[in-house]
Design a protein around this motif. Structure first.
Motif, PDB file in Angstrom:
ATOM      1  N   LEU A  24     -13.036  32.926  11.862  1.00  0.00           N
ATOM      2  CA  LEU A  24     -12.162  33.920  12.488  1.00  0.00           C
ATOM      3  C   LEU A  24     -11.298  33.236  13.534  1.00  0.00           C
ATOM      4  CD1 LEU A  24     -11.331  36.879  13.119  1.00  0.00           C
ATOM      5  CD2 LEU A  24     -13.284  36.947  14.685  1.00  0.00           C
ATOM      6  N   THR A  33      -5.142  35.976   5.861  1.00  0.00           N
ATOM      7  CA  THR A  33      -6.532  36.378   5.697  1.00  0.00           C
ATOM      8  C   THR A  33      -6.883  36.500   4.226  1.00  0.00           C
ATOM      9  OG1 THR A  33      -6.608  37.557   7.806  1.00  0.00           O
ATOM     10  CG2 THR A  33      -8.191  38.229   6.133  1.00  0.00           C
ATOM     11  N   GLN A  75     -14.384  32.252   3.775  1.00  0.00           N
ATOM     12  CA  GLN A  75     -13.578  33.333   4.335  1.00  0.00           C
ATOM     13  C   GLN A  75     -12.752  32.836   5.514  1.00  0.00           C
ATOM     14  OE1 GLN A  75     -13.348  36.788   3.394  1.00  0.00           O
ATOM     15  NE2 GLN A  75     -11.647  36.732   4.872  1.00  0.00           N
ATOM     16  N   THR A  86     -10.265  34.614   8.322  1.00  0.00           N
ATOM     17  CA  THR A  86      -9.795  35.889   8.873  1.00  0.00           C
ATOM     18  C   THR A  86      -8.925  35.607  10.080  1.00  0.00           C
ATOM     19  OG1 THR A  86     -11.806  37.006   8.129  1.00  0.00           O
ATOM     20  CG2 THR A  86     -10.459  38.130   9.778  1.00  0.00           C
TER      21      THR A  86
END
Length: 116
Positions: A11, A90, A111, A113
């Motif tokens: 993130l 993202t 992932q 983000t």
């Protein structure tokens, strides 16, 4: 069988940076190219960047000037440096390896983000 292990996702705030890594192992006859693709929820998997064994690179228009792909042939590793990240970056990022015999392999994805 080829294994691709990705790392480096996470993130980050808009404008920030991340670097992804992907290490290949297993039975590899010869590497033609390695690259990164991404898939956002509800969308198809799209090319981000690729790099050939000779160092030729190709980028999606949306990431040109912000992302840089590189590789270490001896380590069978490909990197993706992502700068000036935007919320639209993202997605789950997948590593891809294309062998000289035409066989393709995919990692499990990492992932990324980007918060606004």
């Amino acid at each position: 069988q080829v294994q691709l292990v990705e790392s480096g996702g996470g993130l980050v705030q808009a404008g920030g940076s991340l670097e992804l890594s992907c290490v290949a192992s297993g039975t590899i006859f010869g590497i033609n190219a390695m690259g990164w693709y991404r898939q956002a929820p509800g969308r198809r998997r799209d090319l981000v960047a690729t790099i050939t064994n000779g160092g030729f690179t190709n980028y999606a228009d949306s990431v040109k000037g912000r992302f840089t792909i590189s590789r270490d042939n001896a380590k069978k590793t490909v990197y993706l440096r992502m700068n000036s990240l935007k919320p639209e970056d993202t997605a789950v990022y997948y590593c891809n390896l294309e062998q000289t015999i035409g066989r393709q392999s995919w990692g499990q994805g990492t992932q990324v983000t980007v918060s606004s």
